[in-house]
Design a protein around this motif. Structure first.
Motif, short mmCIF file in Angstrom:
data_model
loop_
_atom_site.label_atom_id
_atom_site.label_comp_id
_atom_site.label_asym_id
_atom_site.label_seq_id
_atom_site.Cartn_x
_atom_site.Cartn_y
_atom_site.Cartn_z
N GLY A 1 0.80 -1.23 0.00
CA GLY A 1 0.00 0.00 0.00
C GLY A 1 0.82 1.27 0.00
N LYS A 2 1.98 1.25 0.64
CA LYS A 2 2.78 2.46 0.73
C LYS A 2 3.43 2.84 -0.62
CE LYS A 2 5.62 0.45 3.71
NZ LYS A 2 6.76 0.26 4.67
N TYR A 3 3.41 1.91 -1.57
CA TYR A 3 4.03 2.18 -2.87
C TYR A 3 3.01 2.41 -3.99
CZ TYR A 3 7.89 0.36 -0.17
OH TYR A 3 8.82 0.17 0.82
N VAL A 4 1.75 2.41 -3.64
CA VAL A 4 0.70 2.63 -4.64
C VAL A 4 0.84 4.04 -5.22
CG1 VAL A 4 -1.77 2.91 -4.99
CG2 VAL A 4 -0.92 0.99 -3.66
N GLY A 5 0.75 4.14 -6.54
CA GLY A 5 0.80 5.43 -7.20
C GLY A 5 2.18 5.88 -7.62
N LEU A 6 3.22 5.13 -7.21
CA LEU A 6 4.58 5.47 -7.59
C LEU A 6 4.93 4.86 -8.94
CD1 LEU A 6 6.49 4.93 -4.20
CD2 LEU A 6 5.71 7.08 -5.19
N SER A 7 5.99 5.38 -9.55
CA SER A 7 6.46 4.81 -10.80
C SER A 7 7.02 3.42 -10.56
CB SER A 7 7.56 5.69 -11.40
OG SER A 7 8.72 5.67 -10.58
N GLU B 1 9.89 2.24 -11.23
CA GLU B 1 11.24 2.29 -10.65
C GLU B 1 11.19 2.53 -9.15
OE1 GLU B 1 11.23 2.80 -14.89
OE2 GLU B 1 10.19 3.96 -13.33
N LYS B 2 10.30 3.42 -8.73
CA LYS B 2 10.18 3.73 -7.30
C LYS B 2 9.59 2.55 -6.53
CE LYS B 2 11.71 8.00 -7.11
NZ LYS B 2 12.91 8.37 -6.30
N VAL B 3 8.64 1.84 -7.14
CA VAL B 3 8.06 0.66 -6.49
C VAL B 3 9.14 -0.39 -6.26
CG1 VAL B 3 6.45 -1.26 -6.74
CG2 VAL B 3 5.74 1.04 -7.40
N VAL B 4 9.92 -0.66 -7.30
CA VAL B 4 10.95 -1.69 -7.18
C VAL B 4 12.02 -1.26 -6.18
CG1 VAL B 4 12.79 -2.90 -8.42
CG2 VAL B 4 10.54 -2.62 -9.47
N GLU B 5 12.37 0.01 -6.19
CA GLU B 5 13.34 0.50 -5.22
C GLU B 5 12.84 0.28 -3.79
OE1 GLU B 5 15.19 4.85 -3.93
OE2 GLU B 5 14.67 4.49 -6.02
N GLY B 6 11.55 0.58 -3.57
CA GLY B 6 10.98 0.39 -2.25
C GLY B 6 10.92 -1.06 -1.83
N LEU B 7 10.47 -1.92 -2.75
CA LEU B 7 10.36 -3.35 -2.42
C LEU B 7 11.74 -3.97 -2.21
CD1 LEU B 7 7.49 -4.42 -4.85
CD2 LEU B 7 7.35 -4.04 -2.39
N TYR B 8 12.71 -3.52 -3.00
CA TYR B 8 14.07 -4.03 -2.78
C TYR B 8 14.56 -3.64 -1.39
CZ TYR B 8 19.09 -4.65 -3.08
OH TYR B 8 20.38 -5.03 -2.80
N GLY B 9 14.25 -2.41 -0.97
CA GLY B 9 14.63 -1.98 0.37
C GLY B 9 14.01 -2.84 1.46
N GLU B 10 12.79 -3.31 1.22
CA GLU B 10 12.10 -4.14 2.21
C GLU B 10 12.70 -5.54 2.29
OE1 GLU B 10 9.46 -3.18 4.04
OE2 GLU B 10 8.69 -1.38 3.02
N GLY C 1 21.42 -2.94 -8.57
CA GLY C 1 20.83 -2.62 -9.86
C GLY C 1 20.44 -3.86 -10.63
N ASN C 2 21.29 -4.88 -10.57
CA ASN C 2 20.99 -6.14 -11.24
C ASN C 2 19.78 -6.82 -10.63
OD1 ASN C 2 21.60 -9.38 -10.99
ND2 ASN C 2 22.03 -8.59 -13.04
N VAL C 3 19.69 -6.80 -9.30
CA VAL C 3 18.56 -7.43 -8.62
C VAL C 3 17.26 -6.71 -8.97
CG1 VAL C 3 17.53 -7.93 -6.36
CG2 VAL C 3 19.99 -8.27 -6.72
N LYS C 4 17.27 -5.39 -8.96
CA LYS C 4 16.07 -4.62 -9.29
C LYS C 4 15.62 -4.89 -10.72
CE LYS C 4 17.32 -0.89 -6.12
NZ LYS C 4 17.85 0.49 -6.03
N GLU C 5 16.58 -5.00 -11.63
CA GLU C 5 16.25 -5.28 -13.02
C GLU C 5 15.60 -6.65 -13.16
OE1 GLU C 5 18.42 -5.57 -17.43
OE2 GLU C 5 19.55 -4.96 -15.66
N ARG C 6 16.07 -7.62 -12.39
CA ARG C 6 15.49 -8.96 -12.45
C ARG C 6 14.08 -8.97 -11.86
NH1 ARG C 6 20.01 -13.31 -10.71
NH2 ARG C 6 18.29 -14.74 -11.24
N ILE C 7 13.86 -8.17 -10.82
CA ILE C 7 12.51 -8.04 -10.27
C ILE C 7 11.57 -7.47 -11.34
CG2 ILE C 7 11.04 -6.88 -8.57
CD1 ILE C 7 13.48 -6.84 -6.69
N ILE C 8 12.01 -6.40 -12.00
CA ILE C 8 11.18 -5.76 -13.02
C ILE C 8 10.86 -6.73 -14.15
CG2 ILE C 8 11.21 -4.03 -14.86
CD1 ILE C 8 12.71 -2.17 -12.94
#
Length: 243
Positions: free
Chosen positions: A46-52, A54-63, A78-85
């Protein structure tokens, strides 16, 4: 006088926020070999709803960085975020092929407002953090493509919501002032973007965003619509006060 209604897409016209959240959750579950369960991701999404994206993945990676780094055998974020996307897009693309599933997630009362506003000759704009191919597919499936004077997506701006860039670009394209534009949003980040653009915002809540929209204290209750059957009457009632 209000001359334009600017609609968000995800969670506002179609409940794709739930589907998007599911695609991210399934991607992370699969990438971590079930070490992170789908529900864990959904519980904090819910805290990432409405974000781009890139911002969603950045937030989820942080979690979930430690589990993701371990299971993907990488210390390169960067590699991990790209694989998530990539994994998430693969899952979401399959969801988007299911038109029957998508039709079950239409937001009928927001679509009703859009159609009424179009008949009343208001400028109708879509301003979404989805990318253009996905946005075009959605508006085609919903049957509203011919009612949109302008479609702005994440591809048209440098900064995503809550930055007001997309809303400022919309009013500039229409040659209108901010106080002539009314925004329909569902998320805190979208509300912030509309308000930061100097526009009046109405929030339509859903199960993902309702608590955060009320608790953020950005809007008076008069502009938060929980009972969506009342949406058109409340929006047009407000518009009449601006005549």
């Amino acid at each position: 006088m209000i001359k334009a209604l600017i609609f968000d897409l995800d969670g506002t016209l179609i409940q794709t926020e739930v589907l998007k959240a599911t695609s991210y959750a399934q991607a992370i579950q699969q990438l971590t070999n079930n070490a992170i369960q789908e529900k864990q991701v959904l519980d904090i999404f819910g805290k990432y709803v409405g974000l781009s994206r890139e911002k969603v993945v950045e937030g989820l990676y942080g979690e979930f960085s430690s589990e993701l780094d371990y299971h993907l055998d990488s210390q390169d974020s960067g590699n991990v975020k790209e694989r998530i996307i990539n994994k998430r897009l693969s899952i979401y693309d399959e969801i988007l092929k299911d038109t029957v599933l998508l039709s079950r997630h239409f937001c009928p009362f927001t679509l009703e407002l859009l159609r009424k506003a179009h008949l009343e000759k208001f400028h109708i704009v879509l301003a979404t953090m989805s990318h253009l191919p996905q946005a075009k597919r959605m508006v085609t499936i919903m049957g509203i493509a011919d009612k949109l004077e302008l479609i702005l997506t994440r591809d048209d701006v440098d900064k995503g919501k809550p930055d007001p860039e997309i809303y400022l670009k919309a009013k500039n394209r229409l040659n209108l002032n901010s106080d002539e534009c009314l925004v329909i949003e569902d998320s805190v980040n979208g509300i912030k973007a509309g308000l930061n653009a100097g526009m009046q915002v109405f929030a339509v809540t859903n199960d993902v965003t309702r608590l955060s929209v009320h608790s953020c204290n950005l809007l008076d209750d008069a502009y938060i619509v929980d009972t969506l059957e009342d949406l058109s009457s409340r929006v047009f009632g407000f518009i009449k006060t601006k005549l």
